[in-house]
Structure formats: C-alpha cells, structure tokens
Design an enzyme around this catalytic site. Structure first.
Site, PDB file in Angstrom:
ATOM      1  N   LYS A 180     -20.438  57.167-115.012  1.00  0.00           N
ATOM      2  CA  LYS A 180     -19.521  57.711-114.007  1.00  0.00           C
ATOM      3  C   LYS A 180     -19.586  56.954-112.686  1.00  0.00           C
ATOM      4  O   LYS A 180     -18.721  57.127-111.820  1.00  0.00           O
ATOM      5  CB  LYS A 180     -19.849  59.179-113.732  1.00  0.00           C
TER       6      LYS A 180
ATOM      7  N   GLU B 221     -25.687  74.899-112.609  1.00  0.00           N
ATOM      8  CA  GLU B 221     -25.356  74.051-111.466  1.00  0.00           C
ATOM      9  C   GLU B 221     -24.327  74.751-110.596  1.00  0.00           C
ATOM     10  O   GLU B 221     -23.177  74.333-110.467  1.00  0.00           O
ATOM     11  CB  GLU B 221     -24.840  72.681-111.939  1.00  0.00           C
TER      12      GLU B 221
ATOM     13  N   ASN C  52     -25.790  61.562-109.736  1.00  0.00           N
ATOM     14  CA  ASN C  52     -24.578  60.739-109.628  1.00  0.00           C
ATOM     15  C   ASN C  52     -24.666  59.768-108.456  1.00  0.00           C
ATOM     16  O   ASN C  52     -25.386  60.008-107.487  1.00  0.00           O
ATOM     17  CB  ASN C  52     -23.354  61.632-109.464  1.00  0.00           C
TER      18      ASN C  52
END
Length: 444
Positions: free
Chosen positions: A94, A242, A340
């Site tokens: 990603k 999350e 991320n």
C-alpha cells in the site's frame, strides 16, 4: 556521525568498537553488568571479527592485552549501539500512494475508500514492485533487518501481490528477511477463494491474516479461520479492534476461539485500540484470556494516533493506542511497529523504526523508566516472528548493528539520527535513502 573515523572498517574485518552505550536489555552476555545508567544503558567494548561479534566486555574494566592491543579500535565516545531493527507489522504493497490517492478527510473510512480506489485503478505488478522496492530501500538504509508485511489478497490481487513479494524476497535475500501475511476480511475465508488463499499462504511459507470486525457472523468467521490455520499448521496475524468503540471486543473473541481450538500456533493481534476505552472489568477479562491463549500484541502507535478519533473541526481526545503497559504487566508480549507509510492510512513515515520507537515513547509514555522497551522494536518482535538470533547483541551473533551518536535516550530521541552508521556482518552499508523522484512516473 563522521564516517571518516570508520574508514578502517572498509579495509579490515577485525576491530573493536570502544565506549559504546548499549541498552542492557538488548545485551546477551555471560557476565554480570557491573554498572549501568539510570536509563538502563551499559558502557561496553565490542570485538568484531569476520562479521561476527566475538567479545563483549564492560568498558571500565577492559584493558587491552598484548594479543589485542594492535587490533584497530573505533572510539564511539559513549554513542549508543543497537542491533538492527525488526519491523513486524507493515503494509508494503500500500505504501507511497499518498500523492495520487490522499485521504481526503483523514478518517479510517476515508482511508479504506481511497486505498480501494487506488488498488482498483493502479495496482499492477510493476506499480506494486516499484513501491515495495522503494520501501525496502528505506528500511534497509535505516537499519532494519527483518520485515513482516501484510499483503492484500482479494481476488486476482493474490496472484499479483504475492508474486511480486516472492520476487523481492529473493532479490533481497541476505539483506532483508521478508515474511508475508495474507490480508483479507474475515468473511473471505467462508468462501472457496478463502480456502485457496490458505493453501497459497502455506505454499509460500506465509502467515494467515485477516481484518476482523464485530459482526453477527464473527463466530463463524473465526471458526473457519482457526480451522484453516490448524489444518495447515499456519500461524495467525490478525487486525483486531482498530477503532474506538468500547463494544468492539474482537480480541476477546479471538482469545476465546484460540482456547477452544487448543490452537498451538503463534497468534499476533495488531492494533487492539478499543481495549483502551473499555471498562476495567472488560479489560481484566480480556487480558486474562489473551494471556491464557498465548496471544501476543503489536501496537501501531503512529498510524493509530493519526486515524483514531478523527472528526472535522474536532480535537482528538484519546491517543488511539492500546494498553501497552497493562498488557506487558500481565506478562503478554508486546511490540510496536510502523504499519502504513505514506498512504491513505498514514500520510507520513519513512520506514524508519527509530522514528517508530521515538514516537511510541512519547505517545505511550515508554520512558521513566525506559526499562526494556527498546526490545519492542528489536528482540521481542524477532522472537514473535520466529527469528531468535536477531534483535540482540551477543557473542557469536552477526555484527548487524546500528551506531548512533546519541549517548543517552534524550540525545538519541531528540534528533532524527540521520548520521547513524549501519553495519551488516561488520561492514558499513550505504545508508543513502532513495530519492522520491524514483516514483514520479507512477503519479503522472
């Protein structure tokens, strides 16, 4: 750090690193540490020969012998030495799409939408390869040795993403240890494609993963997930809770299912944010089950701080991270990782685990005392992902080390340490970071 003082390393393979402060928790020695600072640092000398650590001695009692006095030495002047990092929860496929697919409102749902649109439009083999390679270059230059990455595996993406991963895994062999985790939603394993994914994960030596949410079918999803993993003897690495919803108790459900299945594989649960907003009774019950089930936790403080509790024109009231101290106090293994990087879930980052540790210290108060929290980005994640000889400093281990100018934690964490020196097998590597312009053609 002035690399000129390290020029000797380019020419020889046998030398001493003198006057190095090392977190005692990262030292594996056969001698008692006679003294350490209030921050848990000890001053030692390290002898390196042919890429291996062959001696670690306490600096203030070490006098050169006739056999060693002619061996070249490098005086670190109290600067810290750490083992190379282990980044156990990333999303390399990603990464670095922010410039073409930003998160317009900074929310979790906004990240999901932007990420999905980007994947549908752009994710071919070349696109994924170049962005993942860019991330690996950054990680390597900053001093990381092992990375576990979650890879989107819905539909045809399983073939594209995993093939790219395997290509990079082979190309980086000897420099980075790479582990893949399949990433789909929990309901995906209820269909035939989910079973094929489990088989594919086994074939490539991966870990079975899923993003799990509270829903009416969660029990069936967990039952299927544990059955698939147990039949194939696969470990599990799961995204759980999350969010900031106190009614989100996926971690509790996972622990229940692990116990009922008598699951013997490793289970990692990431995020676990909602645990921080639940009642004491709920937390106590969950921690008891998590410990009984042998589940370990990885927290992603930077990404969770960025996404959680975000609302327009609203100042966030909580930090979005899980109960690191409480988990650790119960004897549950806890690590932190980067998650991320420069994508809709987190618009910043550079795959630098020192930044992860630095931010984690500030966000979750991992100081006063620092104790063994340096293990959270080195030794602990190495153990959790099955690499028991990584993330620590000891005799007989490879000299895969990071040398910092910072002599104490205040110095280490007050500057970016861009002048760090990274040793792999005792030799200095090039720590030049890749230029962002390498990715420009992906965003035109």
């Amino acid at each position: 750090m002035n690399n000129q003082q390290f020029s000797v390393i380019y020419d020889i393979s046998h030398y001493w690193l003198k006057n190095a402060h090392i977190p005692v928790c990262l030292l594996e020695t056969d001698f008692d540490i006679p003294s350490q600072t209030r921050e848990g640092l000890s001053l030692v000398d390290i002898e390196i020969n042919e890429g291996v650590i062959i001696q670690v001695v306490y600096s203030l009692t070490h006098l050169p012998s006739p056999e060693t006095e002619n061996i070249p030495t490098i005086d670190l002047k109290g600067g810290q030495v750490w083992p190379c990092f282990v980044d156990m929860h990333t999303h390399l496929d990603k990464g670095h799409i922010w410039m073409r697919s930003p998160n317009s409102d900074g929310s979790f749902n906004g990240a999901l939408d932007a990420g999905a649109r980007d994947a549908e439009k752009y994710w071919n083999a070349e696109d994924i390869y170049r962005r993942m390679e860019f991330g690996l270059k950054c990680s390597y230059a900053h001093g990381t040795k092992a990375i576990r990455t979650h890879l989107v595996c819905f539909g045809e993406q399983v073939n594209i993403g995993l093939e790219v991963f395997q290509t990079l895994q082979k190309e980086w062999e000897g420099r980075l240890i790479l582990q893949p985790v399949s990433l789909v939603s929990g309901d995906y394993y209820l269909i035939e494609a989910g079973e094929k994914l489990a088989d594919k994960t086994l074939d490539i030596g991966g870990i079975l993963g899923a993003v799990l949410y509270m829903n009416s079918d969660l029990d069936n999803q967990l039952e299927r997930l544990f059955s698939l993993a147990k039949e194939r003897q696969l470990d599990l690495d799961l995204h759980t809770d999350e969010n900031g919803d106190p009614n989100s108790r996926v971690l509790y459900k996972v622990a229940e299912k692990a116990i009922s299945h008598q699951f013997s594989g490793k289970i990692i649960c990431g995020h676990c944010c909602s645990l921080a907003v639940q009642t004491l009774e709920q937390v106590t019950a969950t921690l008891k089950l998590v410990k009984e089930a042998g589940i370990s936790i990885v927290s992603l403080p930077m990404c969770n701080l960025y996404l959680q509790n975000r609302q327009n024109n609203h100042t966030p009231r909580w930090r979005g991270v899980t109960l690191l101290h409480e988990l650790k106090k119960e004897g549950i293994s806890v690590a932190v990782a980067s998650d991320n990087c420069r994508d809709p879930f987190f618009g910043f980052g550079d795959h630098d685990v020192l930044e992860v540790f630095n931010m984690s210290v500030r966000i979750a108060h991992l100081d006063m005392p620092y104790g063994d929290w340096p293990c959270a980005v080195t030794k602990t994640p190495a153990d959790l992902i099955g690499l028991p000889n990584i993330g620590r400093i000891g005799i007989g281990l490879p000299a895969d080390l990071i040398l910092f100018k910072g002599r104490n934690f205040s110095e280490l964490l007050s500057r970016p340490q861009h002048d760090r020196v990274v040793l792999r097998n005792g030799q200095i590597i090039d720590t030049t970071l890749p230029d962002y312009c390498e990715l420009d053609s992906l965003f035109e």
